[in-house]
Design a protein around this motif. Structure first.
Motif, PDB file in Angstrom:
ATOM      1  N   THR A   1       0.797  -1.233   0.000  1.00 29.63           N
ATOM      2  CA  THR A   1       0.000   0.000   0.000  1.00 29.63           C
ATOM      3  C   THR A   1       0.827   1.280   0.000  1.00 29.63           C
ATOM      4  OG1 THR A   1      -0.130  -0.025   2.431  1.00 29.63           O
ATOM      5  CG2 THR A   1      -1.887  -1.161   1.226  1.00 29.63           C
ATOM      6  N   HIS A   2       2.147   1.186  -0.053  1.00 28.83           N
ATOM      7  CA  HIS A   2       2.966   2.393  -0.070  1.00 28.83           C
ATOM      8  C   HIS A   2       4.245   2.122  -0.843  1.00 28.83           C
ATOM      9  CE1 HIS A   2       5.142   0.269   3.102  1.00 28.83           C
ATOM     10  NE2 HIS A   2       6.060   1.223   3.120  1.00 28.83           N
ATOM     11  N   ALA A   3       5.038   3.159  -1.053  1.00 29.06           N
ATOM     12  CA  ALA A   3       6.270   3.031  -1.823  1.00 29.06           C
ATOM     13  C   ALA A   3       7.330   3.960  -1.258  1.00 29.06           C
ATOM     14  CB  ALA A   3       6.020   3.347  -3.290  1.00 29.06           C
ATOM     15  N   ALA A   4       8.587   3.713  -1.645  1.00 29.06           N
ATOM     16  CA  ALA A   4       9.702   4.546  -1.205  1.00 29.06           C
ATOM     17  C   ALA A   4      10.800   4.499  -2.251  1.00 29.06           C
ATOM     18  CB  ALA A   4      10.236   4.068   0.152  1.00 29.06           C
TER      19      ALA A   4
ATOM     20  N   GLY B   1       2.104   7.226  -0.156  1.00 35.91           N
ATOM     21  CA  GLY B   1       1.068   6.204  -0.081  1.00 35.91           C
ATOM     22  C   GLY B   1       0.389   6.212   1.277  1.00 35.91           C
ATOM     23  N   LYS B   2      -0.156   5.082   1.665  1.00 36.36           N
ATOM     24  CA  LYS B   2      -0.844   4.986   2.948  1.00 36.36           C
ATOM     25  C   LYS B   2       0.177   5.009   4.082  1.00 36.36           C
ATOM     26  CE  LYS B   2      -4.636   2.888   3.599  1.00 36.36           C
ATOM     27  NZ  LYS B   2      -5.497   4.072   3.512  1.00 36.36           N
TER      28      LYS B   2
ATOM     29  N   HIS C   1      -0.003  10.087   2.203  1.00 40.59           N
ATOM     30  CA  HIS C   1       0.604  11.138   1.383  1.00 40.59           C
ATOM     31  C   HIS C   1       0.541  10.705  -0.082  1.00 40.59           C
ATOM     32  CE1 HIS C   1       2.458  13.924   4.373  1.00 40.59           C
ATOM     33  NE2 HIS C   1       2.325  12.858   5.152  1.00 40.59           N
ATOM     34  N   CYS C   2      -0.034  11.558  -0.909  1.00 39.28           N
ATOM     35  CA  CYS C   2      -0.205  11.211  -2.322  1.00 39.28           C
ATOM     36  C   CYS C   2       0.931  11.716  -3.199  1.00 39.28           C
ATOM     37  CB  CYS C   2      -1.549  11.725  -2.829  1.00 39.28           C
ATOM     38  SG  CYS C   2      -1.771  13.497  -2.628  1.00 39.28           S
ATOM     39  N   GLU C   3       1.927  12.348  -2.600  1.00 38.58           N
ATOM     40  CA  GLU C   3       3.131  12.763  -3.309  1.00 38.58           C
ATOM     41  C   GLU C   3       4.344  12.393  -2.467  1.00 38.58           C
ATOM     42  OE1 GLU C   3       3.039  16.874  -4.291  1.00 38.58           O
ATOM     43  OE2 GLU C   3       1.197  16.720  -5.482  1.00 38.58           O
TER      44      GLU C   3
END
Length: 452
Positions: free
Chosen positions: A58-61, A74-75, A89-91
């Motif tokens: 559900t998120h990225a880095a 992401g979440k 955070h969407c950015e």
């Protein structure tokens, strides 16, 4: 590849994402549509050179620039973005420095990052490992009582690390001296420690003492595994380990043949491996037949693990898959051409590592692979000198079965665990893999991976 989304880094250091934008996990801003069907530039990082990217469920880095800056989006559940909060955070937003000074300092000196299910990790240039996010099952490696961490926290008592893999509910790392450490959920024996008890701090896998481990792949897509009762042989996490000499080891549940330790049985209650099993050694279900010789003569350079399937990359540029091939997730011919009827397609179990021959037919030499729960991805290049295998006599599906197969295969990639750009040491004399010192190769993620 993440849960219904994916990411890739171009040769010029630009980051692209596509798939579902739910929770802001594409990093494309609040106004982006619900689904993006083609790779789209992440404008928030356009002024940076992206070196490495990883995505979880559900998120990225990612890591950017020569300073090794860490970013996430992401979440933000349980603080997995590492920015001191649990907000989505969407950015891309800076990951806090290790001391938690989120307003003043961004985490720097990062070699690569890893994303699991609502938790994250990073390996620094000096080999230290930082973890943050959810600590269910002790998967942060910070102790059972640590709770969630909203900013990076260093793992203690670990030698310098060169490889990190975060599965959905457990994790593992490889040290510079080739030792494997595991921690987190272990009900299925997936940590390779010889028992089924979960551990909350990095623990040496002593069964591989004497082996130089190069990478580990922890299972992705297993966010709610069974935690008690009769778990033997049931669906659950499994782990893949690659050594410097190209050998492949597996441990955890034997469900649907995904350990590569069976000849006949794929649904069984006695084939789990609580310590690493050398693929190609004696059959578990038919020991009287001796060694299986699976993958004989093929040094393995990368391996990835998903909820019910496994895939490995050989030094020969071929990808081999085993486990459950339902929905076409393994890409093997048996699913497309060797089965008939919906029931058979949902029970495409393969216990022997099987080449994905479509790469061979397209003369593709694969260099990296990634996976998620329902699909896989690969990077490679066209090699006109590669021989094209003949089609099997029955490899001509009827229009009806072809239509069924197409409907079952998702249009867009759906999960990253082992980021494909994660450093993997390739056995000699195969072409040298990129080292973990500072990722320079730009590629699709996985990694999970690491990935992991």
């Amino acid at each position: 590849m993440g849960e219904a989304f994916a990411a890739a880094v171009s040769a010029d250091g630009k980051l692209y994402t596509w798939g579902s934008s739910r929770g802001g996990k594409l990093g494309l801003g609040a106004s982006v549509e619900d689904s993006v069907s083609v790779p789209r530039l992440v404008a928030g990082l356009a002024s940076h050179v992206v070196l490495y990217v990883s995505v979880g469920e559900t998120h990225a880095a990612c890591v950017t620039d020569s300073a090794g800056l860490a970013w996430s989006w992401g979440k933000g559940t349980h603080g997995c973005l590492g920015n001191g909060s649990t907000q989505d955070h969407c950015e891309p937003t800076p990951v806090c420095s290790q001391d938690g000074k989120c307003d003043a300092k961004q985490l720097a000196g990062v070699r690569f990052v890893e994303c699991g299910f609502i938790y994250s990790g990073a390996v620094l240039e000096d080999g230290h490992v930082l973890m943050w996010g959810d600590n269910q099952h002790g998967k942060l490696g910070l102790g059972a009582k640590a709770g969630e961490h909203a900013f990076p926290t260093q793992l203690e008592n670990l030698p310098p690390v060169k490889f990190l893999s975060l599965g959905s509910v457990y994790a593992g790392c490889v040290t510079e001296d080739g030792k494997l450490y595991m921690w987190g959920f272990n009900v299925f024996g997936n940590l390779g420690l010889g028992h089924r008890k979960s551990v909350s701090v990095p623990t040496l896998v002593t069964a591989l003492n004497g082996k130089m481990v190069s990478s580990v792949g922890c299972a992705v897509g297993q966010i709610n595994p069974l935690t008690g009762g009769d778990v033997v042989g049931k669906e659950g996490p499994h782990t893949v380990v690659v050594t410097e000499d190209g050998q492949l080891y597996t441990c955890g549940t034997c469900h649907k043949g995904m350990l590569g330790n069976m000849k006949k049985k794929t649904l069984c209650s006695d084939g789990d491996q609580l310590t690493p099993y050398l693929v190609g050694s004696k059959f578990h279900d038919c020991p009287e037949l001796g060694d299986s010789h699976y993958l004989a003569g093929v040094p393995i350079v990368q391996a990835v693990s998903a909820s019910i399937h496994t895939a490995v990359l050989g030094a020969d540029g071929n990808v081999y898959a085993f486990g459950c091939g339902s929905t076409g997730r393994m890409g093997v011919d048996k699913y497309m051409y060797g089965l008939t009827g919906g029931r058979s397609r949902m029970k495409c179990y393969v216990s022997e590592p099987t080449a994905i021959t479509e790469f061979q037919r397209q003369q593709v030499f694969v260099t990296q692979i990634c996976t998620c729960k329902h699909s896989m991805g690969a990077l490679g290049y066209i090699d006109p000198s590669r021989p094209i295998p003949a089609m099997a006599p029955n490899a001509q599906p009827s229009p009806q079965s072809a239509r069924k197969a197409v409907k079952k295969v998702p249009e867009a990639p759906s999960k990253v665990q082992v980021p494909a750009s994660k450093p993997v040491t390739q056995p000699k004399p195969a072409a040298t893999k990129h080292k973990p010192a500072k990722p320079t190769q730009k590629s699709a993620t996985n990694t999970k991976s690491h990935t992991k």
